[in-house]
Scaffold this motif. Structure first.
Motif, mmCIF file in Angstrom:
data_model
loop_
_atom_site.group_PDB
_atom_site.id
_atom_site.type_symbol
_atom_site.label_atom_id
_atom_site.label_comp_id
_atom_site.label_asym_id
_atom_site.label_seq_id
_atom_site.Cartn_x
_atom_site.Cartn_y
_atom_site.Cartn_z
ATOM 1 N N VAL A 57 -29.415 43.132 -34.771
ATOM 2 C CA VAL A 57 -29.420 43.631 -36.152
ATOM 3 C C VAL A 57 -28.611 44.912 -36.339
ATOM 4 N N PRO A 58 -28.822 45.981 -35.553
ATOM 5 C CA PRO A 58 -28.033 47.201 -35.786
ATOM 6 C C PRO A 58 -26.523 46.990 -35.669
ATOM 7 N N PRO A 59 -26.020 46.288 -34.621
ATOM 8 C CA PRO A 59 -24.578 46.046 -34.595
ATOM 9 C C PRO A 59 -24.090 45.248 -35.798
ATOM 10 N N LEU A 60 -24.871 44.254 -36.212
ATOM 11 C CA LEU A 60 -24.468 43.437 -37.359
ATOM 12 C C LEU A 60 -24.398 44.272 -38.628
ATOM 13 N N LEU A 61 -25.351 45.165 -38.827
ATOM 14 C CA LEU A 61 -25.333 46.043 -40.001
ATOM 15 C C LEU A 61 -24.076 46.914 -40.005
ATOM 16 N N LEU A 62 -23.729 47.458 -38.845
ATOM 17 C CA LEU A 62 -22.543 48.311 -38.760
ATOM 18 C C LEU A 62 -21.262 47.517 -38.981
ATOM 19 N N ILE A 63 -21.244 46.274 -38.508
ATOM 20 C CA ILE A 63 -20.074 45.413 -38.727
ATOM 21 C C ILE A 63 -19.923 45.102 -40.214
ATOM 22 N N LEU A 64 -21.023 44.742 -40.864
ATOM 23 C CA LEU A 64 -20.974 44.392 -42.289
ATOM 24 C C LEU A 64 -20.576 45.586 -43.141
#
Length: 308
Positions: free
Chosen positions: A153-160
């Motif tokens: 979740v945290p990496p995905l949030l930063l990517i988005l």
């Protein structure tokens, strides 16, 4: 103006081509584990296949660095160039399992049991037997399985949100933690409390409702034996929390603190880890966060601008 644009493009390509701290972490890990497997090859069937796998992984990393250097403006390549250590981590974890005996030649659970006995007056997992119940077991397995959310979740949030610098900060911290744990598995191979002492845990198997049997099935079919010390679950989760504090600030850190403490307890309750495994995992995460902070100028996702 044209010359300035060409100069800027060359600079972007040069920056993309340069090795980052996270590249060093992954490539050094692959080199070290290849040397250890070669040295202890008599403990591993078809040991040469693991060397080929490590070489293929290293080649893929180098090819990705080269591709992104040639096309620095391709967003997908830039994201993959930053996040690939997390993508490779499950494969590296799977490969390390059959090689855990290359250094020590045997499992070291006796020492872990002695540590627990000195710390708690007996094995903590056996003491926790008195607290076992189906609702508590389900809660603890939920906490244990929340690890996968930490990693995704945290990496995905930063990517988005296109926070590339912060993503690099997070991935570097997590990679430093989990790949250190993978090396730890080779240095101190441990089966875990559910295997030792055999027959002394009551009830013999923990029972829950939905999440407990699901995780137990996953552990039975996909978890390598001997990969306990340090706890990669604890190290990875705390690495995310410590990096999140520097990226998002103290508010996010406080919100994640209780779930992460619960996850840390869960690795012992579920009998997957000894106390020493969890403590070592936390120490690895703290060291990884400190290392990334100290080398912050080379990690583009430094803590500048993050509330403290």
């Amino acid at each position: 103006m044209y010359d300035a644009a060409r100069s800027a493009a060359r600079e972007r390509r040069a920056q993309a081509r340069a090795y980052r701290p996270v590249d060093v972490i992954v490539l050094v890990y692959l080199a070290v584990v290849a040397v250890l497997v070669t040295a202890g090859h008599d403990q591993v069937e078809r040991w040469w296949a693991y060397l080929l796998a490590y070489a293929a992984m290293a080649s893929a990393v180098l090819a990705l660095i080269t591709a992104q250097a040639r096309r620095p403006d391709v967003a997908a390549l830039a994201v993959l160039r930053t996040a690939y250590p997390i993508v490779l981590a499950p494969l590296a974890y799977t490969l390390v399992g059959p090689t855990v005996l290359v250094v020590r030649g045997g499992y070291r659970d006796a020492g872990m049991n002695a540590f627990d006995a000195a710390l708690w007056g007996g094995q903590l997992s056996r003491w926790l037997d008195g607290l076992v119940s189906r609702p508590l077991t389900e809660l603890m397995y939920a906490a244990y399985m929340s690890y996968y959310l930490y990693i995704v979740v945290p990496p995905l949030l930063l990517i988005l949100r296109r926070r590339q610098a912060a993503l690099e900060r997070l991935v570097t911290t997590v990679a430093a933690a989990v790949y250190t744990c993978y090396l730890g598995f080779l240095i101190l191979p441990v089966l875990g409390p559910r295997h030792s002492p055999a027959g002394q845990l009551h009830p013999p198997e923990l029972t829950g409702y939905v999440l407990a049997p699901a995780q137990q099935w996953l552990m039975a079919h996909a978890d390598p034996v001997g990969t306990c010390f340090p706890s990669a679950h604890v190290a990875g989760a705390w690495a995310v929390v410590l990096a999140a504090r520097r990226i998002w600030g103290r508010t996010v850190f406080r919100r994640l603190l209780l779930p992460t403490i619960l996850l840390t307890v869960s690795v012992v309750y579920t009998r997957y880890h000894y106390t020493a495994d969890a403590a070592a995992g936390l120490a690895v995460a703290l060291a990884a966060d400190a290392l990334v902070s100290r080398t912050g100028r080379r990690v583009s996702g430094g803590s500048a601008g993050a509330p403290r």
